[in-house]
Enzyme design. Structure first.
Site, mmCIF file in Angstrom:
data_model
loop_
_atom_site.group_PDB
_atom_site.id
_atom_site.type_symbol
_atom_site.label_atom_id
_atom_site.label_comp_id
_atom_site.label_asym_id
_atom_site.label_seq_id
_atom_site.Cartn_x
_atom_site.Cartn_y
_atom_site.Cartn_z
ATOM 1 N N ARG A 32 0.814 -1.213 0.000
ATOM 2 C CA ARG A 32 0.000 0.000 0.000
ATOM 3 C C ARG A 32 0.850 1.267 0.000
ATOM 4 O O ARG A 32 0.520 2.242 -0.683
ATOM 5 C CB ARG A 32 -0.946 -0.006 1.199
ATOM 6 C CG ARG A 32 -2.016 -1.080 1.107
ATOM 7 C CD ARG A 32 -3.038 -0.938 2.213
ATOM 8 N NE ARG A 32 -4.075 -1.941 2.113
ATOM 9 C CZ ARG A 32 -5.128 -2.020 2.925
ATOM 10 N NH1 ARG A 32 -5.268 -1.132 3.904
ATOM 11 N NH2 ARG A 32 -6.034 -2.962 2.779
ATOM 12 N N ASP A 141 -15.557 9.805 8.903
ATOM 13 C CA ASP A 141 -14.462 8.875 8.619
ATOM 14 C C ASP A 141 -13.150 9.627 8.749
ATOM 15 O O ASP A 141 -13.103 10.847 8.574
ATOM 16 C CB ASP A 141 -14.605 8.276 7.212
ATOM 17 C CG ASP A 141 -13.861 6.951 7.078
ATOM 18 O OD1 ASP A 141 -14.493 5.900 7.239
ATOM 19 O OD2 ASP A 141 -12.626 6.977 6.841
#
Length: 296
Positions: A32, A141
């Protein structure tokens, strides 16, 4: 990535987001963060870790946290929480809040928005009973990237086919090129804000319903306790708190306690009041396998 760099990364993620990254996830971090390096023009993981160690670059640290955050979600995920919302929680709140005619819902890890829009669809289908009510869905979020996708409300064919009944697709979406766009009516029901669950949350106010599903599983026990301690004061004393199927508060906190009748449903443990159960009518939305035939 060296072991020292990986351990530094684990510490950084835990401090910034509460994320507990296990030792066997080094390959995931390398994958990632390698993508992040390419996007930002950083020449590799070694220079990236050097920049992080120097500190003072909050934007880069946030990007690393976002890259390592799992944002798996889908419409009506796991079904049971939405059964509870429609058949248990809403009848309770319609009765309890009849005087104020208001309802506040918090999706406290909203990701790309499917959970919030699923709740909005249920509420929209009950528009007649909610006429004159002030209904708010707040989705938060830690990731600005997923929040932007949620705000756009545009989903691919693959995302639409994951859990969305065809009747709701036809009612609440329209096709725009290769995307399916959430209706303006649903988007107006949902307010999206960036928020870290480790940060103070008093500015968000109090909620009748809190959905915090499939996020605690990424935290260690002390961080779970810290997050739950922060969330508990935001829940109304007669409110409903919903966790994921693999999550629990048992052994972590007593400020939020399991409902005696319904799995995944929790209550305010501070009042000590017994909860009255409402029978659940199973909610089994039709399979969405045929949605692909609607493509123009």
């Amino acid at each position: 990535m060296t072991e020292a760099d990986f351990n530094f990364l684990r510490m950084l993620l835990h401090q910034r987001s509460g994320l507990s990254l296990s030792a066997e996830k080094r390959y995931l971090a390398e994958s990632r963060l390698g993508i992040l390096c390419r996007r930002r023009g950083i020449e590799g993981l070694v220079p990236l870790m050097q920049l992080l160690r120097v500190g003072g670059n909050a934007a880069l640290e946030s990007a690393v946290v976002e890259a390592m955050t799992t944002n798996e979600t889908l419409f009506f995920r796991d079904h049971t929480p939405f059964d509870l919302f429609r058949d248990v929680i809403l009848p309770e709140k319609l009765a309890a809040n009849a005087a104020t005619r208001s309802l506040r819902i918090w999706c406290a890890a909203v990701s790309t928005g499917q959970e919030a829009y699923s709740l909005a669809m249920i509420l929209d289908d009950m528009a007649g009973r909610l006429a004159g009510w002030k209904v708010e869905i707040i989705g938060t979020d830690i990731s600005s990237e997923v929040l932007e996708k949620a705000r756009q409300g545009a989903y691919s064919q693959f995302e639409i086919q994951r859990g969305l009944p065809i009747q709701m697709l036809l009612k609440h979406f329209h096709q725009d090129g290769d995307k399916w766009q959430v209706s303006e009516r649903l988007r107006a029901m949902v307010t999206l804000k960036q928020h870290n669950l480790l940060d103070p949350n008093g500015h968000l106010g109090q909620f009748d319903v809190i959905f915090c599903r499939n996020v605690l599983i990424y935290f260690d026990v002390p961080t779970k306790a810290r997050v739950l301690a922060a969330l508990a004061p935001r829940l109304a004393h007669d409110g409903a708190f919903v966790l994921g199927a693999a999550e629990t508060v048992i052994g972590i906190t007593t400020t939020i306690v399991p409902d005696k009748e319904h799995r995944s449903l929790y209550r305010d443990g501070r009042s000590g009041k017994a909860q009255t159960a409402v029978p659940v009518r199973p909610y089994n939305p039709p399979r969405a396998a045929a949605i692909g035939s609607l493509r123009s």
